[in-house]
Design an enzyme around this catalytic site. Sequence first.
Site, PDB file in Angstrom:
ATOM      1  N   ASP A 122     -34.085  92.625  48.795  1.00 21.51           N
ATOM      2  CA  ASP A 122     -32.795  92.405  48.159  1.00 21.51           C
ATOM      3  C   ASP A 122     -33.016  91.538  46.928  1.00 21.51           C
ATOM      4  O   ASP A 122     -33.044  90.305  47.003  1.00 21.51           O
ATOM      5  CB  ASP A 122     -31.836  91.729  49.145  1.00 21.51           C
ATOM      6  N   ILE A 123     -33.224  92.204  45.774  1.00 20.99           N
ATOM      7  CA  ILE A 123     -33.573  91.493  44.550  1.00 20.99           C
ATOM      8  C   ILE A 123     -32.513  91.654  43.457  1.00 20.99           C
ATOM      9  O   ILE A 123     -32.485  90.886  42.509  1.00 20.99           O
ATOM     10  CB  ILE A 123     -34.945  91.941  44.014  1.00 20.99           C
ATOM     11  N   LYS A 124     -31.686  92.703  43.572  1.00 21.15           N
ATOM     12  CA  LYS A 124     -30.570  92.975  42.640  1.00 21.15           C
ATOM     13  C   LYS A 124     -30.988  92.881  41.177  1.00 21.15           C
ATOM     14  O   LYS A 124     -30.308  92.281  40.351  1.00 21.15           O
ATOM     15  CB  LYS A 124     -29.390  92.049  42.930  1.00 21.15           C
ATOM     16  N   ARG A 125     -32.093  93.513  40.847  1.00 18.48           N
ATOM     17  CA  ARG A 125     -32.561  93.514  39.472  1.00 18.48           C
ATOM     18  C   ARG A 125     -31.805  94.561  38.654  1.00 18.48           C
ATOM     19  O   ARG A 125     -31.294  95.531  39.187  1.00 18.48           O
ATOM     20  CB  ARG A 125     -34.063  93.807  39.413  1.00 18.48           C
TER      21      ARG A 125
END
Length: 304
Positions: free
Chosen positions: A100-103
């Site tokens: 879960d990095i939401k880049r």
Amino acid sequence: MNIHKMQVLQELSQKNGPLCVGLDTDPSYIPQNILAQYSSAPEAVLAFNKAIIERVASDKSACCFKVQIAYYEAMGIEGLKVFSQTLKLVRDTGLIAISDIKRGDIGATSDAYAKAHFKGDFETDIITVNPYMGFDTLVPFTKYSNPENGGKGAFVLLCTSNPGMVDIEHQELKNGGLLLEKVGDEIARIGGQFKEFYPEQTCGIFGAVVGATQEKDARYLRDKYKETFFLIPGYGAQGGAARIAATLLDHAGGAVNSSRGILCAYKKNASLEGKVLTMNDIADAAAKASIASKEDLLAAKASL
């Protein structure tokens, strides 16, 4: 037959149940007497994660683990090492690892993010991405979605579980419809592009993040994007009801995330009250909570 990671996850959700265990592991979740047994907070977090991963995987009560990078970044360099080691522990079980990095950034920056999380020390199966700098920011991640590059996948933010989602996601477009629908249509389009590599796919290589807190949106989005696999936050500690999550599990299905409800299950276990806790106690409580959540979700789905 080629199979991409999103379809592997879809099949695991059908086999093991739809629960996704969120490893949003803050050192404060670990009892002080256990923390004191380790030389550092990151070392304790790794042991905590390992115990829970092994127990949940052995019970086959979850289809995947979602590792939220922010908690590991907050611990500095040693924390990022634990992030890397945690991903490896998950992938070694045969379950899917979601980072879960939401880049979401332009050009070469997105290329670098894709390489960082689909290859090397931080290699994972599926990541989360933010599309709000434009759909061109998603393209670099698709380079890793064909078979020779590992069939990697991504969950794109669509309809999130926070109250402020209405500020952007629910904005109406000049030509009609909501912004989130524009995003959903793009996710479906990208998914369809890869059918030449995966002619027998039952869901697209890109999935959508759809929160379990907005009942009015759940049925509409599930029916509109029938071939898109959903990552479903908001169940449990965030207040999302099992019936909303179950609605989102229809058609292509989904994985329903629970983090604190699993990680901190020992705090609500009456049999552990007043006891000097061990890591086994924590893992046992997490495993029981994982099984209970799986059964809750399956029962809600069966009742629809």
